[in-house]
Design a protein around this motif. Structure first.
Motif, short mmCIF file in Angstrom:
data_model
loop_
_atom_site.label_atom_id
_atom_site.label_comp_id
_atom_site.label_asym_id
_atom_site.label_seq_id
_atom_site.Cartn_x
_atom_site.Cartn_y
_atom_site.Cartn_z
N ILE A 152 0.89 -1.22 0.02
CA ILE A 152 -0.10 -0.09 0.05
C ILE A 152 0.76 1.13 0.10
O ILE A 152 0.38 2.14 -0.46
CB ILE A 152 -1.01 0.06 1.10
N ASP A 204 -5.87 -3.34 -6.70
CA ASP A 204 -5.62 -4.09 -5.08
C ASP A 204 -6.67 -4.95 -4.91
O ASP A 204 -7.93 -4.71 -5.05
CB ASP A 204 -5.89 -2.85 -4.27
N LYS A 221 -4.24 -4.66 4.83
CA LYS A 221 -3.14 -4.69 3.77
C LYS A 221 -1.85 -5.09 4.31
O LYS A 221 -1.07 -5.73 3.60
CB LYS A 221 -3.34 -3.45 3.13
#
Length: 254
Positions: A139, A147, A178
């Motif tokens: 990220i 994503d 993430k």
């Protein structure tokens, strides 16, 4: 390079900062102390080893956007200009001119990565971007790769098991999920952790910790590998007590 560093309570007194493990907070302070006069650090892993900090601490600082990483291993303190003002006669400009040119100073004095115009990127930058996309979908890498982390499925499952109403769109929740996904954990791992801790903590004083910032923190792997213990609420005594039935050995004592 100046020998004194300042820290703003606007950063270090926030819930986001204080919710991090003490080892992560310590790494942040040491990175600030070792940064150059523009907030850049080129020996992050050396500092980690020096203070006994882990890669998870560094990744959490990245995930929570306290530091900004570069492809070549450099990092910069995002809130450097919020913390420090160095007088001109003591200021030594950073040697990392190329990396600094990739940053923008916002009105609140924070660094952010400059959005690159892909149509104007030269061959060297394109190669760097391609390489970055292959290495990770981090990220904080600056990658514009799609994503594919199942944020909604994870948060929906948490809400289902705990009766909560967390939003999968929350930036803090997404950054934690993430970070764990970047470490290789998958949807089933998230569900396992949620199930284990919901079973263990529901109906106890720990129930308040059935939240993303606890479940998906750097302790995630420990929760995942934790052996499931019997829940007292599900034992025979727990059921009898719940139903208002007192065991014979306790009769006359309650």
């Amino acid at each position: 390079m100046a020998q004194r560093r300042m820290f703003s309570k606007k950063v270090t007194d926030t819930d986001t900062f204080l919710d991090m493990p003490l080892s992560t907070q310590a790494l942040y302070f040491h990175l600030n102390m070792h940064a150059d006069d523009d907030g850049f650090i080129d020996n992050t892993k050396t500092i980690q080893r020096m203070i006994g900090s882990s890669d998870d601490d560094r990744k959490l600082l990245v995930a929570k956007q306290f530091i900004i990483p570069f492809e070549n291993g450099l990092v910069v303190i995002k809130d450097w200009r919020v913390h420090n003002y160095i007088q001109g006669d003591r200021y030594h400009k950073t040697q990392y001119i190329n990396e600094k040119s990739q940053l923008v100073i916002e009105e609140n004095n924070m660094y952010t990565k400059r959005v690159q115009d892909v149509s104007n990127m030269d061959t060297q930058v394109r190669l760097g971007k391609d390489r970055l996309g292959k290495v990770s979908k981090d990220i904080l890498s600056g990658s514009d790769e799609p994503d594919h982390v199942p944020y909604k499925e994870i948060v929906d499952y948490l809400n289902e098991k705990t009766g909560s109403k967390y939003r999968s769109s929350g930036s803090k929740t997404k950054s934690l999920i993430k970070a764990r996904a970047n470490e290789g954990f998958n949807l089933d791992d998230f569900k396992t952790v949620i199930e284990k801790k919901a079973k263990e903590w529901s109906g106890t004083d720990m129930e308040k910790y059935l939240r993303p910032e606890t479940l998906f923190s750097t302790k995630f792997e420990g929760y995942l590998n934790q052996k499931q213990s019997a829940n007292p609420r599900q034992s025979g005594y727990g059921k009898q007590k719940h139903q208002g039935i007192v065991p014979k050995f306790l009769q006359g004592k309650v």
